[in-house]
Enzyme design. Structure first.
Site, short mmCIF file in Angstrom:
data_model
loop_
_atom_site.label_atom_id
_atom_site.label_comp_id
_atom_site.label_asym_id
_atom_site.label_seq_id
_atom_site.Cartn_x
_atom_site.Cartn_y
_atom_site.Cartn_z
N ARG A 1 38.74 15.84 -45.09
CA ARG A 1 39.10 17.05 -44.39
C ARG A 1 38.75 18.24 -45.06
NH1 ARG A 1 44.97 14.81 -41.80
NH2 ARG A 1 44.04 14.03 -39.83
N TYR B 1 35.83 17.04 -35.71
CA TYR B 1 36.00 15.76 -36.41
C TYR B 1 37.15 15.70 -37.71
CZ TYR B 1 31.89 16.53 -39.14
OH TYR B 1 30.61 17.33 -39.66
N GLU B 2 37.54 14.40 -38.16
CA GLU B 2 38.60 14.47 -39.10
C GLU B 2 39.84 15.17 -38.92
OE1 GLU B 2 38.20 12.24 -41.26
OE2 GLU B 2 35.93 12.38 -41.13
N GLY B 3 40.16 14.90 -37.60
CA GLY B 3 41.36 15.85 -36.87
C GLY B 3 41.03 16.95 -36.28
#
Length: 586
Positions: free
Chosen positions: A295, A438-440
């Protein structure tokens, strides 16, 4: 678009003057590292990014990746550049010395990572995920797995991936259905499908080490029943070298808006052999080690893209002649003035510059905290860890939001030419857009910040972050600037504290505005600190520019925090009032 140039002067200022990196390393007892080494590593990293990686960016976007006979091929030059990267030791910067890594401080590696993102985001992604996989294996895998896989991952001989998402399970991993069946001797058969897997296959490395979330038989329902498994593309022979092909294959390569030179794969696991990483049913906790690192790295993607867009826009604005500047003729020997003298163009360029340099300072402060967590112990280590946890969603979400804003401004500075592929500016918009997802997604990051990092622990992480930023304020020597920075930091702390005790729906509705409010406020504090430090720099041009850019940020960008503050204080009623057919009148 002009060739990317590493922003070495800004990095040198941040390291040498603002962070006082020599004193930083001395305080952590790692005096084998110093500013001279840091500056040399960053200079060489910048040269590699600019000379080797950046020239591949445009052609990589044009060519994309191909899947033929089950094997992915990447654009011309990508694999050769990776081999050069590995040969020069860049992949091993953060790896443990126990497994032949260089064990460098994060404050040396983070600038190199930013520059790689600026040069070629698609190329950087494979190395980024490998670093995250190394971290997860280092922290959670058995000694046997470490001995078999870590050294070759750290060297770059092998690469790594992260396999979470399934067609029906994205943010909500409780819906995950990939299965893991024990077959004896510590082995498991992994069966299921994963999507959106960055570098799920490529032609760079001899082996690919997949970290895969799956469920054991009779595992508890939901996220408490997820385990993590190491699944290599090729099983290892008795000498530890790639041997028999494992039962894992690429179903397809996703057709995407951007990062076209990075193979985003659909992965099929058909009874593939894997090994458990960490404890049974603790896979999500293990994977979060990897995800939290990724992140922050994704935040650097937004920062890197913004820097590339700023460089392109600035060069174009200095060359493009259109009309006369309203403040008077600037180029009397030409029929028109460069557009850099147009106030609206200057506004856009300064917005890019103020956001990029503010976020770069935030990323270097984050790197400083990671150094402390890595080398310190006791309370100092604990406090740095809390600051990292609190800042991670801010870095990921705000830097990627900023990356898209800055890239859009870059297109705008170019006018119609910015919309045309040959100039390279529209590619930056397409490439950086994924970083908000992406990655949340950034909405998930905001919920994580206000829900987990603020309210769940009663503000403990926030208080640790307050102390960290207060230390930056204490560096300010100019009285007026120190007072303003102090007032800004105290307001942020008060607003943050006021969020404690709110209802779940109010917290959720305020999340995105709270994250943006935090980012603008905290970066404002850093701008006061940076500009004050710059007054003592030997680089007089930098000193003058930092002061003027701070003034622009405080006058033109910091007021955005007040808009977000007004929104986050309104409660959930206006967000939840419209429902059902009221959305579309059907």
């Amino acid at each position: 678009m002009p060739q990317y140039q590493a922003p070495l002067a800004d990095f040198q200022f941040l390291l040498n003057d603002w962070l006082d990196i020599n004193e930083h390393y001395k305080s952590l007892g790692v005096e084998e590292f110093d500013a001279e080494l840091a500056n040399e590593i960053i200079a060489q990293g910048g040269k590699f990014a600019a000379d080797v990686i950046a020239p591949l960016n445009r052609e990589g976007d044009e060519q994309g990746c191909k899947l033929e006979d089950g094997q992915v091929s990447t654009p011309d030059g990508f694999s050769a550049a990776y081999k050069d990267y590995v040969a020069n030791g860049w992949n091993a910067m953060l790896g443990s010395a126990e497994y032949d890594g260089q064990d460098l401080p994060y404050s040396m590696a983070v600038p190199v990572h930013e520059m790689l993102n600026s040069a070629n985001l698609s190329w950087r992604l494979t190395t980024m995920l490998t670093e995250s996989a190394i971290l997860a294996i280092t922290k959670h895998a058995s000694e046997e797995l470490k001995s078999l896989y870590l050294a070759k991952l750290i060297s770059g001989e092998w690469t790594g991936t992260m396999n979470l998402t399934e067609p029906h399970a994205g943010t909500d991993l409780s819906l995950l259905s990939t299965k893991a069946e024990p077959v004896g001797d510590g082995r498991y058969e992994i069966t299921g499908n994963k999507i959106f897997i960055t570098a799920g296959d490529q032609d760079w490395s001899d082996n690919i080490i997949h970290l895969v979330l799956a469920r054991l038989p009779d595992a508890p329902p939901g996220v408490k029943g997820i385990s993590l498994f190491l699944v290599p593309k090729f099983l290892l022979d008795e000498n530890g070298n790639p041997g028999q092909k494992n039962k894992v294959s690429v179903g397809s390569i996703e057709k995407k808006m951007g990062i076209k030179a990075s193979p985003t794969c659909v992965m099929n696991y058909d009874g593939a052999t894997g090994w458990l990483v960490g404890e049974e049913n603790q896979g999500l906790a293990c994977m979060f080690t990897m995800m939290n690192d990724a992140r922050f790295q994704v935040g650097l993607e937004g920062l890197g893209t913004a820097e590339a867009s700023f460089q392109g826009a600035l060069a174009y604005a200095r060359e493009r002649l259109q009309s006369r500047a309203p403040q008077g003729v600037q180029s009397p020997d030409s029929k028109a003035d460069p557009i850099v003298f147009q106030p609206d163009v200057a506004r856009m360029l300064l917005t890019q510059k103020a956001l990029v340099e503010g976020c770069r300072a935030l990323s270097m402060m984050y790197a400083q905290m990671m150094d402390i967590e890595k080398y310190a112990d006791g309370e100092q280590k604990h406090q740095a860890g809390m600051v990292i946890q609190y800042l991670t969603p801010i870095c990921k979400a705000f830097m990627t939001d900023m990356g898209l804003e800055a890239s859009n401004l870059g297109v705008q500075v170019f006018g119609g030419h910015g919309y045309i592929r040959e100039w390279g500016m529209e590619q930056l918009v397409r490439d950086t857009r994924i970083a908000q997802l992406y990655e949340g997604t950034n909405g998930i990051q905001a919920l994580d910040l206000i829900g987990r990092k603020l309210t769940r622990d009663g503000g403990e992480m926030m208080n640790a972050t307050y102390q960290a930023f207060l230390s930056k304020v204490s560096m300010i020597e100019e009285t007026g600037a120190k007072e303003k920075a102090t007032a800004l930091l105290e307001e942020w702390k008060s607003v943050s504290t006021s969020q404690l005790g709110k209802s779940a729906e109010d917290v959720a509705s305020a999340a995105c505005d709270y994250l943006a409010y935090c980012a603008y406020s905290l970066i404002g504090v850093l701008w006061y600190s940076m500009a004050d430090t710059a007054t003592r720099s030997e680089n007089t041009t930098l000193a003058s520019a930092k002061g003027k850019t701070r003034d622009f940020y405080i006058a033109r960008l910091l007021p955005r925090k007040d808009m977000h503050l007004a929104a986050l204080e309104t409660g959930a009623d206006t967000v939840l009032a419209v429902s059902g057919s009221e959305f579309d009148y059907i």
